[in-house]
Design an enzyme around this catalytic site. Structure first.
Site, PDB file in Angstrom:
ATOM      1  N   GLY A 252      70.851  64.294  43.907  1.00  0.00           N
ATOM      2  CA  GLY A 252      71.872  63.492  44.586  1.00  0.00           C
ATOM      3  C   GLY A 252      71.529  62.023  44.478  1.00  0.00           C
ATOM      4  O   GLY A 252      70.879  61.601  43.522  1.00  0.00           O
ATOM      5  N   CYS A 255      73.118  57.291  42.239  1.00  0.00           N
ATOM      6  CA  CYS A 255      73.293  57.124  40.788  1.00  0.00           C
ATOM      7  C   CYS A 255      73.622  58.400  40.022  1.00  0.00           C
ATOM      8  O   CYS A 255      74.621  58.448  39.308  1.00  0.00           O
ATOM      9  CB  CYS A 255      72.033  56.508  40.193  1.00  0.00           C
ATOM     10  SG  CYS A 255      71.786  54.827  40.740  1.00  0.00           S
TER      11      CYS A 255
HETATM   12  C1  UDX Z   1      67.774  57.215  39.599  1.00  0.00           C
HETATM   13  C2  UDX Z   1      67.008  56.952  38.277  1.00  0.00           C
HETATM   14  O1  UDX Z   1      65.740  57.632  38.323  1.00  0.00           O
HETATM   15  C3  UDX Z   1      66.839  55.467  38.052  1.00  0.00           C
HETATM   16  O2  UDX Z   1      66.174  55.244  36.823  1.00  0.00           O
HETATM   17  C4  UDX Z   1      68.248  54.864  38.015  1.00  0.00           C
HETATM   18  O3  UDX Z   1      68.306  53.588  37.625  1.00  0.00           O
HETATM   19  C5  UDX Z   1      68.912  55.095  39.378  1.00  0.00           C
HETATM   20  O4  UDX Z   1      69.004  56.503  39.579  1.00  0.00           O
HETATM   21  P1  UDX Z   1      67.215  57.318  42.181  1.00  0.00           P
HETATM   22  O5  UDX Z   1      68.683  57.466  42.444  1.00  0.00           O
HETATM   23  O6  UDX Z   1      66.427  56.427  43.075  1.00  0.00           O
HETATM   24  O7  UDX Z   1      66.954  56.798  40.681  1.00  0.00           O
HETATM   25  O8  UDX Z   1      66.628  58.803  42.296  1.00  0.00           O
HETATM   26  P2  UDX Z   1      65.641  59.707  41.454  1.00  0.00           P
HETATM   27  O9  UDX Z   1      64.243  59.520  41.885  1.00  0.00           O
HETATM   28  O10 UDX Z   1      65.924  59.618  40.023  1.00  0.00           O
HETATM   29  O11 UDX Z   1      66.119  61.154  41.996  1.00  0.00           O
HETATM   30  C6  UDX Z   1      67.476  61.571  41.848  1.00  0.00           C
HETATM   31  C7  UDX Z   1      67.694  62.928  42.494  1.00  0.00           C
HETATM   32  O12 UDX Z   1      67.045  63.942  41.745  1.00  0.00           O
HETATM   33  C8  UDX Z   1      67.174  63.045  43.914  1.00  0.00           C
HETATM   34  O13 UDX Z   1      68.078  63.761  44.719  1.00  0.00           O
HETATM   35  C9  UDX Z   1      65.868  63.801  43.738  1.00  0.00           C
HETATM   36  O14 UDX Z   1      65.476  64.527  44.878  1.00  0.00           O
HETATM   37  C10 UDX Z   1      66.218  64.722  42.583  1.00  0.00           C
HETATM   38  N1  UDX Z   1      65.033  65.153  41.848  1.00  0.00           N
HETATM   39  C11 UDX Z   1      64.323  64.243  41.102  1.00  0.00           C
HETATM   40  C12 UDX Z   1      64.642  66.485  41.886  1.00  0.00           C
HETATM   41  O15 UDX Z   1      65.273  67.319  42.554  1.00  0.00           O
HETATM   42  N2  UDX Z   1      63.557  66.857  41.159  1.00  0.00           N
HETATM   43  C13 UDX Z   1      62.835  65.983  40.405  1.00  0.00           C
HETATM   44  O16 UDX Z   1      61.857  66.419  39.767  1.00  0.00           O
HETATM   45  C14 UDX Z   1      63.224  64.629  40.393  1.00  0.00           C
END
Ligand code: UDX
Length: 423
Positions: A252, A255
C-alpha cells in the site's frame, strides 16, 4: 546554488532539507500557511527519521526558509523543484492538475535560464505538459524522479542507489547533476520520457516482487512450506536479492497503488495491455481478502459480533502515513463482516468511525477472541505475549507480517498462524 522547492509534502520537504544540508540556499513554498509557519519554527508535520534535525539545522544556518505561495519563492533562484502531488484520477490515470497549476503560477516569475525540475511522479510525456503550462521559451524543464521510501527518505536522498536526470538540453542536465555533486552514486542521464518511465518501472517492479512473494506465501501455506526460509533461500541468489520479498497483507502507501494503476493506464493508452501488472494488482487485492478469510476460519467461520484486536494501522512501519494502508483495508473488511475491532498503532492516529483505537498494544487485546498483526512495528516483536493472552477471551494470533516468533506464541498458549507459514 539557489533553489526553490514547490510543495512541502514528504518529497518536497525532504528535498528542501537535504538540498540545504548539501549547502544550497533553499526557499520552499506551500499553499498551506499554517504548515509554512510551523516549518519556519522548526516543527515538521510528519514522522520521518532525521528530517526535523535537518530542517532545524537548515533554518539555523540560514540556508532554508519557507514561504507561503510559490510565486514568492522563485524570482531569485537558479532551480525550481516541482514536488506537488499527482493523485490518482477516477479512471486510474495520474491527475496532473496540481503540477499544471504550480507551473502556471510560477511561469511569469522565473528568471531566464531557470531550470524547472519535475520530481512529482508524472505520466510519460509530462515534461512537455510542464513546458506548456509555464508559457516560457527561455527556461528549461528537466525530469528528476525521486525514489524515496517513507521512513528512510532522508537516508535515501543522501545515499541514493542512482540519480536519474531526463533532459532535452545537455547543459540543463549537467547543471542538475552538479546540484548533487556531493553525493557519490551512479547518474543516469537520459531524455525526459525515459526518466519518467524509469520511475514507473521501478515502482511497478518492486510491487511485482511483493505480489510475487505474497502469492508464494499462499503456495507455501498450501504445500506445507515455510515462506521465511523460502525467501532466505531465494534471496542469496544475487540475481534475485532479498529486498522486497517480505510477505504481508498486501502492499500500500502513497505510491505503489497509484503508480502501478497509472502505468497500466499509460500502457493501455499507448495500445499495450499490461496484463502482468494487472495481475500484480489483482494479487494485491486478493491478499487483503485472504487475511480476512483466514481470520474468519480461525474464529470458527463467522466474524459477526467477534471482538478482534488489530496491531498496526500505518501502511508500513516507521511512518505515520495511513494512505492506502492495507491495514485499514483489512479492518474495513473485518468490520463490514460484523467484527468489532480495537486497533493500536505506535503513531496514535485517531478519528476512525468504524473501529476504536487503544492507547497501547495490550489494551487493544482486552476481551478479543483473536489478534491480527497488520504492520511490522518493532514494538510487536518484543511484546510480552503472556500479558496479551491474559487480557483476551480466546487465544489466537494471525501475524500478517511475520514479526512474532511462532514458537514464543505457541509457548504462551496461542493458536498461531502467519502469512506463508503452514500448519
Ligand atoms: C515506495 C518506493 O520504495 C520508493 O522508491 C518510491 O519512490 C515511493 O514508493 P514507500 O511508498 O515509502 O516507497 O514504500 P515501500 O517501502 O516501497 O513499501 C511499499 C509497500 O510495500 C508497503 O505497504 C510495504 O509494507 C510493502 N512491502 C514492501 C511489503 O509488503 N514487503 C516488502 O518486502 C516490501
Amino acid at each position: 546554488m539557489r533553489v526553490a522547492v514547490i510543495g512541502v509534502g514528504y518529497v518536497g520537504l525532504t528535498t528542501a532539507a537535504c538540498l540545504a544540508h548539501l549547502g544550497h540556499e533553499v526557499i520552499a513554498a506551500d499553499v498551506v500557511e499554517d504548515k509554512v509557519n510551523a516549518l519556519n519554527d522548526g516543527r515538521i508535520p510528519i514522522v520521518e527519521e532525521g528530517l526535523e534535525d535537518l530542517v532545524q539545522t537548515g533554518l539555523e544556518k540560514g540556508l532554508l526558509r519557507f514561504v507561503h505561495g510559490s510565486d514568492r519563492a522563485v524570482p531569485e533562484v537558479d532551480f525550481v523543484f516541482l514536488c506537488v502531488p499527482t493523485p490518482q484520477d477516477e479512471d486510474g490515470s495520474a491527475d496532473l492538475s496540481y503540477v499544471e497549476a504550480a507551473a502556471a503560477t510560477i511561469g511569469p516569475h522565473l528568471r531566464p535560464e531557470t531550470i524547472v525540475v519535475n520530481k512529482s511522479t508524472v505520466p510519460v510525456g509530462s515534461t512537455h505538459v510542464v513546458e506548456r503550462a509555464l508559457q516560457r521559451d527561455d527556461v528549461f524543464v528537466v525530469s528528476n524522479p525521486e525514489f524515496l521510501r517513507e521512513g528512510s527518505a532522508v537516508h535515501d536522498f543522501l545515499n541514493p542507489d542512482r540519480i536519474v536526470v531526463g533532459a532535452d538540453s545537455a547543459t540543463a542536465a549537467i547543471k542538475v547533476t552538479e546540484l548533487f555533486s556531493a553525493i557519490r552514486t551512479a547518474v543516469v542521464v537520459t531524455d525526459p520520457p525515459t526518466a519518467e518511465t524509469i520511475k514507473y518501472a521501478s515502482n511497478a517492479f518492486l510491487a511485482t516482487k511483493v505480489s510475487f512473494v505474497n502469492a508464494m506465501a499462499n503456495v507455501c501455506e498450501a504445500v506445507g512450506a515455510n515462506v521465511r526460509d523460502v525467501v532466505l533461500g531465494m534471496g542469496y541468489d544475487k540475481r534475485i536479492g532479498s529486498a522486497f520479498l517480505a510477505p504481508g497483507p498486501g502492499w500500500g502507501g502513497s505510491c505503489f497503488p497509484k503508480d502501478s494503476q497509472a502505468l497500466v493506464s499509460i500502457a493501455e493508452q499507448a495500445g499495450y495491455d499490461f496484463g502482468l501488472l494487472r495481475g500484480v494488482i489483482d494479487v494485491n487485492r486478493a491478499q487483503h481478502q485472504r487475511v480476512v478469510d483466514r481470520l474468519t476460519e480461525m474464529v470458527g467461520g463467522s466474524l459477526a459480533g467477534q471482538r478482534i484486536a488489530a496491531w498496526g494501522l500505518t501502511f508500513k512501519a516507521r511512518t505515520d502515513d495511513l494512505r492506502d494502508s492495507p491495514a485499514l483495508e483489512v479492518i474495513k473488511r473485518l468490520t463490514d463482516a460484523g467484527a468489532c475491532v480495537t486497533a493500536y498503532d505506535p503513531t496514535h492516529p485517531s478519528g476512525f468511525e468504524s473501529f476504536s483505537v487503544a492507547g497501547d498494544a495490550l489494551s487493544a487485546c482486552d476481551d478479543a477472541v483473536a489478534l491480527v498483526v497488520l504492520t511490522e512495528w518493532d514494538e510487536f516483536r518484543w511484546i510480552d505475549l503472556g500479558k496479551a493472552r491474559a487480557r483476551m477471551m480466546a487465544h489466537r494470533i494471525y501475524d500478517t507480517r511475520n514479526v512474532i516468533d511462532p514458537l514464543a506464541a505457541r509457548r504462551a498458549g496461542f493458536t498461531f498462524a502467519a502469512v506463508g507459514l503452514a500448519g
